[in-house]
Structures are given as C-alpha cells and as structure tokens.
Design a protein around this motif. Structure first.
Motif: not given
Length: 95
Positions: A28-48
């Motif tokens: 559970l800790e490992h998977l939640n850590g992976i999901f939080s990392l994915i959320e951080e990466m998706q929050a980055v503005n990649t416009q342009g």
C-alpha cells in the motif's frame, strides 16, 4: 489517488497472490508513493514542450549500407538433396 488496504487485498486476490497483513501495508505504501509521483508529474505544465524520443538530442551512428557477403546460394543448394527453381524441396509432413 490513493489506495486503501481493501483495494490492495482485492488486487492481490485477483492476481492470485497470497499476502500477509504486513505485505499489504508495505505494498500500500509503495503503490501510494507511485501514485503520488504520477500526480506530481501530471501537475507539471508541459504546454509548448515538444515531445522527444530520447532525453538527449543524439544522432544514431549508422554504418554504410553495403553488401558484405557474396551470393552463395548455388554452393549451398549444390549439397542439398533436392532443389527446384532455387527452392529447397522437403518431404511433406502435414496432410
């Protein structure tokens, strides 16, 4: 998004993996850590930002496209039991 222990148990059950309570908590800790990392990466503005195939802009070194072996089909077919029109003849194995 974060998982609950029940969801981890269900995933383990579907995958036919037997897990103890300690393994459920660790997973559970490992998977939640992976999901939080994915959320951080998706929050980055990649416009342009242009998509790229590799992290570094490198050109692949290619060798010259030249023939390096001679045509030896006649020599190979000379020792074959049967050939016809440049093809090897073999016994029929499927009826």
């Amino acid at each position: 998004m974060s998982l609950t222990p029940d969801q981890v148990r269900r995933i383990a059950h579907l995958a036919r993996i037997e897990t103890s309570e300690a393994e459920v908590q660790t997973t559970l800790e490992h998977l939640n850590g992976i999901f939080s990392l994915i959320e951080e990466m998706q929050a980055v503005n990649t416009q342009g930002v242009e998509p790229m195939a590799h992290a570094q802009d490198l050109a692949q070194r290619l060798r010259d496209d030249v023939v390096s072996e001679s045509d030896r089909r006649a020599a190979f077919q000379a020792v074959a039991p049967e050939t016809e029109a440049g093809l090897y003849l073999v016994p029929k194995v499927i009826e």
